[in-house]
Write a protein that holds these residues in place. Structure first.
Motif, PDB file in Angstrom:
ATOM      1  N   ILE A 243       0.935  -1.260  -0.262  1.00 29.49           N
ATOM      2  CA  ILE A 243      -0.293   0.509   0.142  1.00 29.49           C
ATOM      3  C   ILE A 243       1.168   0.790  -0.281  1.00 29.49           C
TER       4      ILE A 243
ATOM      5  N   ILE B  64       0.618   5.153   0.829  1.00 27.57           N
ATOM      6  CA  ILE B  64       0.815   5.918   0.900  1.00 27.57           C
ATOM      7  C   ILE B  64       1.070   7.478   0.554  1.00 27.57           C
TER       8      ILE B  64
ATOM      9  N   SER C 147       2.385  10.394  -1.224  1.00 21.82           N
ATOM     10  CA  SER C 147       1.533  11.493  -2.431  1.00 21.82           C
ATOM     11  C   SER C 147       3.158  12.061  -2.832  1.00 21.82           C
TER      12      SER C 147
ATOM     13  N   GLY D 112      -2.923   2.177  -4.243  1.00 24.75           N
ATOM     14  CA  GLY D 112      -2.405   3.879  -4.841  1.00 24.75           C
ATOM     15  C   GLY D 112      -1.279   3.560  -6.332  1.00 24.75           C
ATOM     16  N   PRO D 113      -0.214   4.494  -5.436  1.00 28.81           N
ATOM     17  CA  PRO D 113      -0.395   5.146  -4.809  1.00 28.81           C
ATOM     18  C   PRO D 113      -1.259   6.010  -3.847  1.00 28.81           C
ATOM     19  N   ASN D 114      -0.396   7.321  -3.096  1.00 27.03           N
ATOM     20  CA  ASN D 114      -1.432   8.615  -2.404  1.00 27.03           C
ATOM     21  C   ASN D 114      -2.788   7.771  -2.003  1.00 27.03           C
ATOM     22  N   SER D 115      -2.573   6.161  -1.887  1.00 30.87           N
ATOM     23  CA  SER D 115      -3.917   5.948  -0.595  1.00 30.87           C
ATOM     24  C   SER D 115      -4.183   6.748   0.805  1.00 30.87           C
TER      25      SER D 115
ATOM     26  N   GLY E 238      -6.407   5.268  -3.559  1.00 29.50           N
ATOM     27  CA  GLY E 238      -6.122   6.440  -4.009  1.00 29.50           C
ATOM     28  C   GLY E 238      -5.867   6.789  -6.041  1.00 29.50           C
TER      29      GLY E 238
END
Length: 476
Positions: free
Chosen positions: A96, A98, A100, A129-132, A187
């Protein structure tokens, strides 16, 4: 079940790449959340520390002596590709991201995201994700987010294209008494997408209802999404809150997650054709899921398409009838023989027609009988598809307890049709009694309008499930 996704939601071991001792940093929040409940093996990764909260810290994931099922990446974007390289060498099954700073930021970020995902795919690692915002899996007490902790387990899974909405919905649903099985924010959707998650949830034993917050879908994913919905809907209801209904909202969706919102009406029509629900407010999302998570297996008579309203308040019954017709339901006048039977049960100044007003007069014992005997007449004659039972509840405790007992002992056990309750009273007065009713898998709503929306979800899902099952049989 899509077995390669199980490592996100049922991992035996978790590594946090970028774990921090600072509770105000994302790495600190995620690390705190993971260790607060998860019983599997936890490996914090950070070259600046030796110990964190009693856990041995590793300089690299390659230094971890055990296998790692899931890696949670919370380091700056510039270091993510190297972290994924090491995770590949470690043969991590899922990650995952996370962090950003990828496709949501522009062309340079998009290229970096492509490099990261390409490398992960080359070694068979799946990526959310990314950005999750992260994921929650209550079955294993895993909170892999930087949000709040797990408070209530349940059977509702929620997929969100917005991290903030995922977090806020988790809170709001819990306050509404709705528990979660799985929460996931995809994300930027670099690898794992909504269709795959839906298929996973179809087979997930802890999930019986699926909610989705959807901004839009990239080109090519729409058809896969709809196919996953179609495959799932006969077993588990799906409720979609679709944003981007206006031109400014669609523009916001593009800048937020890079999603192409497209025409709202096209989305709505396509999703509804595959028998999922499309709602336009968070309130309706909650009201639909409350009902469906409790009563998705109740059935209706599709030839009737009418509802019965039983109330001790004429005004509340009228409001319910107005809302019922607004959403497309019939509130039929009862046959004369049914009216005649009900007249013998309720006071002469009551209304036996539909909405039925049993009035608020009478002793607790009489109120018990007004509700229970009237309902039995309706059920015996099979004149409606489903029921709204309304209680104006600011009466002596003995009276509202008697009505509660009538619902639990005499009403719920005798019908297989959808049934909801509107208890119109201050929450502080009746909260414990409402919980007793909901323990019998009957949703309780604070207003007649919201009760109608809950019943609408139940009746429409019963009919949709029948259509989906028939279609599946024909296509075999």
């Amino acid at each position: 079940m899509q077995s390669d996704l199980k490592y996100f939601f049922y991992p035996s071991s978790v590594a946090i790449i970028g774990a921090s001792e600072d509770p105000l940093k994302i790495g600190g929040l995620v690390f705190r959340n993971v260790i607060s409940g998860y019983k599997g093996k936890v490996f914090p990764i950070n070259p600046k520390h030796n110990m964190l909260n009693g856990y041995k810290v590793y300089r690299s994931i390659l230094d971890v002596p055990d296998e790692v099922d899931l890696a949670i990446v919370v380091i700056p974007a510039a270091g993510v590709l190297s972290a994924i390289e090491e995770a590949c060498k470690k043969k991590v099954k899922a990650s995952i991201i996370i962090t950003s700073g990828f496709a949501e930021t522009g062309e340079q970020g998009r290229k970096l995201q492509e490099q990261v995902i390409t490398r992960a795919k080359s070694c068979g690692m799946r990526v959310i994700g990314p950005n999750s915002f992260g994921i929650v899996s209550t079955a294993v007490d895993l909170n892999a987010t930087f949000g709040v902790g797990i408070r209530r387990k349940g059977s509702t899974a929620f997929i969100s294209q917005s991290g903030a909405i995922a977090d806020g919905t988790f809170d709001w649903f819990q306050d509404e008494g709705i528990g979660f099985s799985i929460l996931v924010n995809l994300g930027n959707r670099g690898d794992v997408n909504e269709a795959e998650i839906i298929r996973f949830l179809k087979e997930d034993e802890t999930t019986n209802t699926i909610g989705i917050y959807l901004e839009g879908l990239p080109n090519g994913l729409g058809r896969e999404f709809l196919k996953a919905v179609e495959e799932t809907i006969s077993e588990k209801p799906i409720v979609v809150l679709k944003s981007g209904r206006s031109s400014s909202g669609a523009r916001g969706a593009m800048s937020h997650t890079g999603s192409l919102a497209g025409s709202y009406n096209i989305y709505k029509t396509a999703i509804q054709q595959h028998h999922a629900f499309v709602v336009e407010s968070m309130q309706d999302l909650i009201d639909y899921i409350r009902a469906l998570s409790m009563q998705k297996n109740r059935t209706t008579n599709s030839e009737i398409r009418g509802i019965g309203i039983l109330s001790n308040s004429g005004g509340l019954g009228i409001l319910a009838a107005d809302e019922a017709e607004k959403v497309g339901f019939n509130v039929p006048m009862l046959p004369q023989n049914v009216i005649d039977e009900i007249r013998k049960i309720i006071p002469p100044y009551g209304a036996p027609y539909n909405p039925i007003d049993v009035t608020a007069q009478g002793t607790p014992k009489q109120q018990y009988e007004f509700y229970s005997k009237t309902f039995k007449v309706l059920e015996e004659h099979n004149v409606v598809d489903g029921y709204v039972v309304i209680i104006e509840g600011s009466f002596p405790r003995e009276t509202v307890e008697a009505i509660t007992d009538a619902i639990i002992n005499e009403i719920v056990p005798i019908t297989k049709k959808p049934i909801v309750v509107n208890w119109y009273a201050a929450k502080s007065i009746i909260e414990d009694l409402a919980k007793k009713i909901e323990n019998e898998k009957v949703p309780v709503y604070p207003t007649p309008e919201r009760a109608i929306h809950g019943l609408q979800a139940l009746i429409n899902y019963s009919l949709a499930r029948k259509k989906a099952q028939i279609k599946a049989l024909i296509s075999q």
